[in-house]
Motif scaffolding. Structure first.
Motif, mmCIF file in Angstrom:
data_model
loop_
_atom_site.group_PDB
_atom_site.id
_atom_site.type_symbol
_atom_site.label_atom_id
_atom_site.label_comp_id
_atom_site.label_asym_id
_atom_site.label_seq_id
_atom_site.Cartn_x
_atom_site.Cartn_y
_atom_site.Cartn_z
ATOM 1 N N PHE A 107 0.756 -1.663 -0.029
ATOM 2 C CA PHE A 107 0.153 0.098 -0.340
ATOM 3 C C PHE A 107 0.766 1.430 0.082
ATOM 4 O O PHE A 107 0.356 2.215 -1.207
ATOM 5 C CB PHE A 107 -0.891 0.172 1.102
ATOM 6 N N GLN A 108 1.697 1.220 0.761
ATOM 7 C CA GLN A 108 2.938 2.632 1.114
ATOM 8 C C GLN A 108 3.909 2.443 -0.391
ATOM 9 O O GLN A 108 3.466 3.852 -0.600
ATOM 10 C CB GLN A 108 4.405 1.923 2.042
ATOM 11 N N GLN A 109 4.168 1.775 -1.206
ATOM 12 C CA GLN A 109 4.338 1.945 -2.424
ATOM 13 C C GLN A 109 3.633 2.951 -3.498
ATOM 14 O O GLN A 109 4.285 2.887 -4.339
ATOM 15 C CB GLN A 109 5.256 0.133 -2.951
ATOM 16 N N GLY A 110 2.351 2.618 -3.292
ATOM 17 C CA GLY A 110 1.303 2.808 -4.135
ATOM 18 C C GLY A 110 1.203 4.744 -4.316
ATOM 19 O O GLY A 110 0.519 4.502 -4.821
ATOM 20 N N LEU A 111 1.689 5.131 -2.436
ATOM 21 C CA LEU A 111 1.224 6.468 -2.675
ATOM 22 C C LEU A 111 1.651 7.333 -3.462
ATOM 23 O O LEU A 111 2.822 6.988 -3.768
ATOM 24 C CB LEU A 111 1.615 6.819 -0.601
ATOM 25 N N LYS A 112 1.381 8.435 -3.625
ATOM 26 C CA LYS A 112 1.780 9.370 -4.290
ATOM 27 C C LYS A 112 2.767 9.522 -3.386
ATOM 28 O O LYS A 112 3.030 9.748 -2.565
ATOM 29 C CB LYS A 112 1.249 10.394 -3.866
ATOM 30 N N PRO A 113 4.461 9.986 -4.309
ATOM 31 C CA PRO A 113 5.434 10.135 -3.669
ATOM 32 C C PRO A 113 6.023 11.027 -2.721
ATOM 33 O O PRO A 113 6.150 10.824 -1.712
ATOM 34 C CB PRO A 113 6.503 10.775 -5.146
ATOM 35 N N TRP A 114 4.908 11.947 -2.827
ATOM 36 C CA TRP A 114 5.165 12.827 -1.608
ATOM 37 C C TRP A 114 4.182 12.761 -0.415
ATOM 38 O O TRP A 114 4.548 13.098 1.158
ATOM 39 C CB TRP A 114 4.143 14.994 -2.161
ATOM 40 N N ILE A 115 3.611 11.789 0.008
ATOM 41 C CA ILE A 115 2.794 11.328 0.866
ATOM 42 C C ILE A 115 3.961 9.579 1.656
ATOM 43 O O ILE A 115 4.049 9.421 2.263
ATOM 44 C CB ILE A 115 1.554 10.499 0.849
ATOM 45 N N ARG A 116 4.210 9.276 0.597
ATOM 46 C CA ARG A 116 5.201 7.953 0.925
ATOM 47 C C ARG A 116 6.466 8.307 1.809
ATOM 48 O O ARG A 116 6.094 7.752 2.976
ATOM 49 C CB ARG A 116 5.405 6.939 -0.664
#
Length: 175
Positions: A107-116
């Motif tokens: 799930f974390q890998q798919g987050l927007k880069p700035w959120i991740r």
């Protein structure tokens, strides 16, 4: 069907009869033509579900759902929509999310880069913790954007015209 069977405590040897009773239209016609090909004995629940999935959820569709899962990124989706899509697709790849840590990591890998990048700092290992932290971060950024007005972070294309050119020019002068 399995959830309904568990709720009303249908015995395993009755499941096929109950399920096929509720088939309608084309599905009923399919079963009426398929059943005689299975022989005279009782068609087990496992065999019925195998036949049913083979007909209505063929392998190529399962493969496509797996691909959709692996390609899933938040992109322009809200975090709520991304999470809903993520949860929808996880049922097609149970081996990829069979632990809370695997589920959280994917799930974390798919987050927007700035959120991740902000979530990663916390080194969270549970799915719920990552979703909650990501929602807090997304909510905080959205609130900041409303305060600052349209075009503020995380979209960095809103810098003043000529900002980068002036910065580069000043850098060259100091060399």
């Amino acid at each position: 069907m399995d959830k309904a069977f568990a709720l009303v405590k249908v015995e395993v040897d009755q499941k096929t009869d109950f399920a096929t009773y509720f088939l309608k239209g084309e599905a009923d016609y399919w079963w009426e033509s398929k059943k005689p090909l299975e022989g005279e004995g009782v068609v087990t629940w496992d065999r019925f579900t195998e036949l049913f999935l083979e007909k209505y959820f063929p392998r190529y569709m399962k493969n496509q759902m797996e691909i959709n899962f692996f390609e899933l990124k938040q992109g322009n989706l809200s975090l709520t929509d991304y999470e809903a899509k993520f949860n929808e697709l996880t049922r097609f790849v149970p081996e990829q999310v069979d632990t809370d840590e695997k589920r959280a990591k994917r799930f974390q890998q798919g987050l927007k880069p700035w959120i991740r990048s902000r979530v990663a700092v916390f080194e969270l290992t549970t799915y719920t913790a990552i979703v909650q932290k990501a929602m807090l971060i997304e909510g905080d950024i959205e609130a900041s954007q409303k305060e600052k007005g349209p075009g503020s972070f995380p979209n960095r294309s809103n810098r003043r015209p000529g900002f980068q050119a002036r910065t580069n020019e000043n850098f060259r002068r100091t060399k």
